[in-house]
Write a protein that holds these residues in place. Structure first.
Motif, PDB file in Angstrom:
ATOM      1  N   CYS A  86       0.798  -1.229   0.000  1.00 48.31           N
ATOM      2  CA  CYS A  86       0.000   0.000   0.000  1.00 48.31           C
ATOM      3  C   CYS A  86       0.831   1.281   0.000  1.00 48.31           C
ATOM      4  O   CYS A  86       0.300   2.362  -0.216  1.00 48.31           O
ATOM      5  CB  CYS A  86      -0.940   0.007   1.209  1.00 48.31           C
ATOM      6  N   GLY A  87       2.121   1.174   0.280  1.00 44.14           N
ATOM      7  CA  GLY A  87       2.983   2.348   0.291  1.00 44.14           C
ATOM      8  C   GLY A  87       3.067   3.067   1.618  1.00 44.14           C
ATOM      9  O   GLY A  87       3.848   4.015   1.772  1.00 44.14           O
ATOM     10  N   ASP A  88       2.267   2.660   2.606  1.00 44.51           N
ATOM     11  CA  ASP A  88       2.349   3.263   3.933  1.00 44.51           C
ATOM     12  C   ASP A  88       3.715   2.949   4.545  1.00 44.51           C
ATOM     13  O   ASP A  88       4.403   2.011   4.132  1.00 44.51           O
ATOM     14  CB  ASP A  88       1.225   2.727   4.818  1.00 44.51           C
ATOM     15  N   THR A  89       4.096   3.721   5.562  1.00 36.91           N
ATOM     16  CA  THR A  89       5.382   3.503   6.222  1.00 36.91           C
ATOM     17  C   THR A  89       5.304   2.321   7.178  1.00 36.91           C
ATOM     18  O   THR A  89       4.390   2.234   8.010  1.00 36.91           O
ATOM     19  CB  THR A  89       5.806   4.756   7.005  1.00 36.91           C
ATOM     20  N   CYS A 113       2.400  -3.101   9.003  1.00 36.85           N
ATOM     21  CA  CYS A 113       1.854  -1.986   8.227  1.00 36.85           C
ATOM     22  C   CYS A 113       0.488  -1.642   8.787  1.00 36.85           C
ATOM     23  O   CYS A 113      -0.418  -2.497   8.785  1.00 36.85           O
ATOM     24  CB  CYS A 113       1.746  -2.357   6.750  1.00 36.85           C
ATOM     25  N   ALA A 114       0.318  -0.427   9.283  1.00 34.25           N
ATOM     26  CA  ALA A 114      -0.950  -0.028   9.890  1.00 34.25           C
ATOM     27  C   ALA A 114      -2.090  -0.048   8.878  1.00 34.25           C
ATOM     28  O   ALA A 114      -3.204  -0.496   9.187  1.00 34.25           O
ATOM     29  CB  ALA A 114      -0.814   1.358  10.514  1.00 34.25           C
ATOM     30  N   THR A 115      -1.852   0.408   7.661  1.00 33.88           N
ATOM     31  CA  THR A 115      -2.915   0.433   6.654  1.00 33.88           C
ATOM     32  C   THR A 115      -3.379  -0.978   6.307  1.00 33.88           C
ATOM     33  O   THR A 115      -4.580  -1.249   6.223  1.00 33.88           O
ATOM     34  CB  THR A 115      -2.431   1.157   5.387  1.00 33.88           C
ATOM     35  N   GLY A 163      -5.257   1.328   9.914  1.00 33.31           N
ATOM     36  CA  GLY A 163      -4.608   2.625  10.021  1.00 33.31           C
ATOM     37  C   GLY A 163      -4.207   3.021  11.424  1.00 33.31           C
ATOM     38  O   GLY A 163      -3.593   4.077  11.614  1.00 33.31           O
ATOM     39  N   LYS A 164      -4.515   2.205  12.407  1.00 30.57           N
ATOM     40  CA  LYS A 164      -4.199   2.535  13.794  1.00 30.57           C
ATOM     41  C   LYS A 164      -2.796   2.076  14.161  1.00 30.57           C
ATOM     42  O   LYS A 164      -2.374   0.973  13.812  1.00 30.57           O
ATOM     43  CB  LYS A 164      -5.206   1.887  14.738  1.00 30.57           C
ATOM     44  N   SER A 165      -2.072   2.920  14.916  1.00 28.21           N
ATOM     45  CA  SER A 165      -0.758   2.542  15.427  1.00 28.21           C
ATOM     46  C   SER A 165      -0.920   1.658  16.656  1.00 28.21           C
ATOM     47  O   SER A 165      -1.767   1.924  17.512  1.00 28.21           O
ATOM     48  CB  SER A 165       0.057   3.784  15.789  1.00 28.21           C
ATOM     49  N   LEU A 166      -0.114   0.616  16.736  1.00 31.59           N
ATOM     50  CA  LEU A 166      -0.147  -0.261  17.899  1.00 31.59           C
ATOM     51  C   LEU A 166       0.689   0.341  19.020  1.00 31.59           C
ATOM     52  O   LEU A 166       1.717   0.980  18.780  1.00 31.59           O
ATOM     53  CB  LEU A 166       0.398  -1.645  17.529  1.00 31.59           C
ATOM     54  N   ALA A 167       0.252   0.116  20.253  1.00 23.98           N
ATOM     55  CA  ALA A 167       0.959   0.658  21.418  1.00 23.98           C
ATOM     56  C   ALA A 167       2.309  -0.017  21.568  1.00 23.98           C
ATOM     57  O   ALA A 167       2.425  -1.239  21.496  1.00 23.98           O
ATOM     58  CB  ALA A 167       0.127   0.453  22.674  1.00 23.98           C
ATOM     59  N   ASP A 168       3.327   0.796  21.760  1.00 24.26           N
ATOM     60  CA  ASP A 168       4.684   0.309  22.025  1.00 24.26           C
ATOM     61  C   ASP A 168       4.890   0.350  23.528  1.00 24.26           C
ATOM     62  O   ASP A 168       4.964   1.419  24.132  1.00 24.26           O
ATOM     63  CB  ASP A 168       5.700   1.197  21.315  1.00 24.26           C
ATOM     64  N   ARG A 169       4.972  -0.804  24.160  1.00 23.91           N
ATOM     65  CA  ARG A 169       5.011  -0.864  25.618  1.00 23.91           C
ATOM     66  C   ARG A 169       6.232  -0.168  26.201  1.00 23.91           C
ATOM     67  O   ARG A 169       6.153   0.482  27.235  1.00 23.91           O
ATOM     68  CB  ARG A 169       4.958  -2.322  26.083  1.00 23.91           C
ATOM     69  N   VAL A 170       7.366  -0.319  25.532  1.00 20.31           N
ATOM     70  CA  VAL A 170       8.591   0.299  26.050  1.00 20.31           C
ATOM     71  C   VAL A 170       8.480   1.813  25.986  1.00 20.31           C
ATOM     72  O   VAL A 170       8.762   2.525  26.955  1.00 20.31           O
ATOM     73  CB  VAL A 170       9.819  -0.199  25.265  1.00 20.31           C
TER      74      VAL A 170
END
Length: 300
Positions: free
Chosen positions: A261-264, A278-280, A285-292
């Motif tokens: 899809c070309g998303d980062t 890839c969020a898309t 499209g949602k970013s996953l929580a980074d626990r650290v």
């Protein structure tokens, strides 16, 4: 970390080189890597290699005496073919060398001098050593083999069996289920990322899921692993790591463009490892929580 496709290719490469060859000696330079004492490593001296295989992420090197040299390469281990006589080692616990298999020369030159000195070096480039070496009468005497789940590319690993496995895992996150060697053999951090990307599924998705999602994930698993095995087939051990990296869509590609899809491509630091997604494609499209980063008060 070498996973199913790379270990499969290593076994094939070593099989072409080792089967029919006689062991002159096996030197263990990293004593902590040797997990068994009876039979001793010396029991392999003079034995002839008869079969080189794989169980999960383990290499199983079998000899004519009925013994098996089992290697688990962990995160940073590798097996290197050595064409010439080895240089003297730096001493136990120094450098990456963990063990060395020296072979008897297969022939002599015109003057009658034996040729050879070739063999296999087992190395580990890591501060925390996790590589494991076993000498056993049967591979199942290695606990991490005896407790392995099914091989995901076997014909017996059907969609129905996969569905039952996921249902039993319940609310466990699918990323961890795919990596759990007691549930499925041979899949690690890299290929679980790739499978979930192809399946368009979040790494945090519960393992228990509708039948349509099971089918999509099962098809992705078989496709990703099958394609990786095909790509690695015939590749020499020295090039397998580069081939694996080149074939990745999202794993290890933080900040690059998703090939679909070309998303980062984004990264999550999780426990003692990271994963990419890839969020898309995978999370709407949602970013996953980074626990650290969350613990540090950093938002992404």
């Amino acid at each position: 970390m070498p996973e199913l496709p790379e270990v499969e290719a290593l076994a094939a490469d070593l099989g072409e080189r080792l089967i029919g060859r006689t062991i002159r000696r096996v030197d263990v330079t990293e004593i902590a890597a040797l997990k068994t004492f009876d039979p001793s490593v010396d029991a392999l001296h003079g034995a002839v290699f008869t079969e080189i295989g794989r169980r999960g992420k383990h290499l199983v090197l079998s000899v004519d005496s009925g013994l098996h040299l089992v290697l688990h390469l962990a995160r940073s281990g590798w097996v290197r073919w050595r064409d010439a006589s080895p240089r003297p080692t730096a001493g136990r616990g120094r450098g990456p060398l963990a063990a060395r298999v020296v072979l008897e020369p297969p022939s002599a030159d015109a003057a009658g001098n034996p040729l050879g000195g070739d063999g296999v070096d087992v190395t580990e480039q890591a501060t925390h050593k996790r590589l494991a070496i076993h000498v056993v009468e049967h591979p199942d005497q290695v606990l991490s083999i005896a407790t392995l789940g099914p091989e995901p590319l076997d014909e017996a690993f059907t969609e129905e069996r996969f569905a039952a496995l996921l249902a039993h895992a319940g609310r466990a996150q699918i990323k961890g289920v795919l990596r759990d060697q007691r549930r499925i053999a041979g899949i690690g951090n890299a290929y679980s990322d790739e499978i979930l990307h192809v399946a368009k599924m979040s790494p945090f998705h519960p393992a228990s899921m509708p039948a349509a999602d099971v089918r999509r994930l099962y098809d992705a698993l078989r496709q990703v692993l099958g394609d990786a095995v095909d790509r690695a087939r015939g590749v020499p051990a020295s090039s397998l790591r580069a081939e694996k990296k080149q074939g990745m869509r999202v794993h290890g590609r933080k900040g690059e463009a998703c090939p679909v899809c070309g998303d980062t491509v984004r990264q999550v630091i999780y426990a003692d490892s990271t994963f990419e997604y890839c969020a898309t494609c995978q999370t709407g499209g949602k970013s996953l929580a980074d626990r650290v980063l969350s613990r540090l008060g950093i938002r992404r």
